[in-house]
Design an enzyme around this catalytic site. Structure first.
Site, PDB file in Angstrom:
ATOM      1  N   SER A 168     -26.329 -24.656  12.645  1.00 42.36           N
ATOM      2  CA  SER A 168     -26.483 -25.123  11.281  1.00 42.36           C
ATOM      3  C   SER A 168     -27.377 -26.359  11.174  1.00 42.36           C
ATOM      4  CB  SER A 168     -25.101 -25.485  10.707  1.00 42.36           C
ATOM      5  OG  SER A 168     -24.501 -26.527  11.478  1.00 42.36           O
ATOM      6  N   SER A 196     -24.337 -25.373  17.055  1.00 45.03           N
ATOM      7  CA  SER A 196     -25.326 -25.729  16.030  1.00 45.03           C
ATOM      8  C   SER A 196     -26.326 -26.800  16.416  1.00 45.03           C
ATOM      9  CB  SER A 196     -24.612 -26.146  14.738  1.00 45.03           C
ATOM     10  OG  SER A 196     -23.918 -25.055  14.198  1.00 45.03           O
ATOM     11  N   LYS A 232     -29.089 -34.973  10.018  1.00 43.29           N
ATOM     12  CA  LYS A 232     -28.536 -33.762   9.397  1.00 43.29           C
ATOM     13  C   LYS A 232     -27.753 -34.152   8.161  1.00 43.29           C
ATOM     14  CE  LYS A 232     -25.700 -29.726  10.684  1.00 43.29           C
ATOM     15  NZ  LYS A 232     -24.993 -29.082  11.815  1.00 43.29           N
TER      16      LYS A 232
END
Length: 478
Positions: free
Chosen positions: A168, A192, A94
């Protein structure tokens, strides 16, 4: 996205004995061990797939520095009999988690062309075990923005591009569902890791608080942030989690390795919610959850209803903490507010209006929230809740359909997940079947703090008895 192969390197497609896209992390490592595939072949094949892909498009932002060299080193280690536990396993990162020598932006214009100078702790630990950071994956801005990222665009769900992957860790969910990578890192502050795992039909663990180090990870909320693994199976999480832990944990390694051989659930006691987690949930999601409970019972579990739990106040406390700490991190950038994602800006403006006393009271009540769940779990081992209230939400309306009603994202996305960031309990999200639109639904398995391996034990056994985690998006053409 353009390839980053040096101009003098030519990789010619070769027929592979093992289809890289069809295997998970555990089977990929087995293919290496059997000599059916090398890390060089596997990563080159995934590289080609990513460049040509039309399902996980936008999920991969850029390739990590040095992946080709790392693949060659891993291949040499396998050949010489010196392979480490995760030797040659590629993973996505990420874009808020630092990878040495690689552009790491947190999905924001504010970060410019920032090159990380060292690995985040979790990346370094995975490298030590032989895994290879392969690509940087899309995120909402500072892990708190809207689906429509102003710098890199929107990541559509591989099952249906008009739907969101969930934030996210949006790119991490998408690459796993699209079969472009076997393993990815995500972060979870309000859900997330678990939200994209639910909506993309993959498997993700929000570990116990501080099990995995946050050093080298862009912060959103210093009291809620968690770093964790996202894969296509609970078995794969059991394989990689011990090598992500902030400090060597012999019991965790032994426990997870034992799960790879056997995951017997005989006598396991499961608590099921009777309120909050089952409210504002589509009937099909509830049906799939109940069917999952029946599977667990058939595996030897006993099921017991929980008492009514007053979750709402503590859920709101979690948001008070998140928004306050977001404001502490980002409010100094408000003079250049035009650069912010509009969703993040709205949350930031909320955060700066929260009184210090309200923030303090929310932190004070955290112990009460933890005690509420521990008391409810006095004579049970795990909680099993529905995942999210509906299938993946629509990108054009930012709503989720629940029993025919369009419900705004903010009322659904963190409802069943935030409380376990606030309390720090481990929570595993995994697929429970498909919903009325043919998109994935999920269940959430929650344990006491430190019971990460027990959550995985239940998840592995469930996935051995079902095939929901094997559902993949239909092949599409451009």
């Amino acid at each position: 996205m353009s390839a980053d192969l040096p101009s003098h390197v030519e990789i010619r497609p070769q027929p592979l004995v093992c289809d890289v896209a069809s295997v998970d992390a555990t089977d990929l490592l087995s293919a290496y061990a059997d000599g059916a595939l090398t890390p060089v072949e596997a990563l080159a094949d995934l590289h080609r797939r990513i460049e040509a892909d039309n399902k996980g498009q936008g999920a991969v932002l850029r390739f990590a520095s040095g992946w080709q060299t790392a693949a060659e080193e891993s291949a040499a280690r396998w050949k010489s009999g010196q392979a480490r536990p995760l030797e040659g396993l590629p993973f996505g990162v990420k874009d808020i988690i630092d990878v040495d020598g690689t552009l790491t932006t947190a999905g924001s214009w504010f970060t410019g062309d920032r090159i990380a100078q060292t690995d985040a702790d979790v990346v370094a630990r995975l490298r030590q075990a032989g895994a290879i950071p392969f690509a940087m994956l899309a995120t909402t801005e500072f892990a708190c923005g809207s689906p429509h990222n102003p710098r890199f665009g929107t990541v559509g769900n591989p099952f249906d591009p008009s739907r969101w992957t969930g934030g996210s860790s949006t790119g991490s969910g998408a690459v796993l569902a699209a079969r472009l990578m076997p393993f990815a890192l995500g972060t979870d502050t309000g859900g997330s890791i678990r939200v994209p795992s639910c909506w993309c039909g993959t498997t993700g663990l929000k570990p116990s608080r501080e099990l995995v180090s946050r050093k080298g990870v862009a912060p959103l909320s210093w009291t809620l942030d968690h770093v964790g693994p996202m894969t296509r199976s609970a078995r794969d999480i059991a394989r990689v989690l011990p090598f992500m832990a902030a400090s060597p944990d012999v019991d965790l390694i032994a426990g997870c390795m034992a799960l790879l051989a056997e995951a017997d659930l005989t006598g396991l006691r499961i608590g099921v919610p009777v309120n909050w987690f089952t409210e504002m949930v589509d009937a099909t999601v509830l049906d799939n959850w109940r069917a999952a409970l029946e599977v667990l019972q058939s595996l030897g579990c006993t099921v017991k209803p929980l008492p009514v739990l007053p979750v709402e106040t503590f859920h709101r406390d979690g948001w008070t903490v998140l928004l306050s700490e977001l404001a502490a991190h980002q409010s100094e950038r408000l003079p250049r507010a035009e650069l912010f994602d509009r969703g993040l800006l709205a949350r930031l403006n909320q955060g700066i209006t929260i009184l210090a006393a309200d923030y303090g009271r929310a932190l004070q009540r955290r112990k009460a929230a933890q005690d509420m769940f521990l008391d409810a779990m006095t004579d049970i081992d795990l909680l099993v809740t529905p995942g999210l209230g509906g299938e993946a939400g629509a990108l054009d309306t930012l709503t989720v359909e629940v029993d025919g009603h369009a419900v705004p994202f903010q009322e659904i996305i963190s409802r069943n997940t935030m409380i376990f960031d606030h309390t720090g309990f481990p929570a595993l999200m995994l697929p429970s079947s498909l919903g009325r639109s043919g998109l994935p639904t999920g269940i959430q398995i929650v344990g006491r703090p430190g019971a990460d391996a027990l959550c995985l034990k239940a998840g592995i056994a469930f996935q051995q008895a079902t095939s929901h985690h094997l559902n993949a998006p239909a092949q599409r053409t451009s």
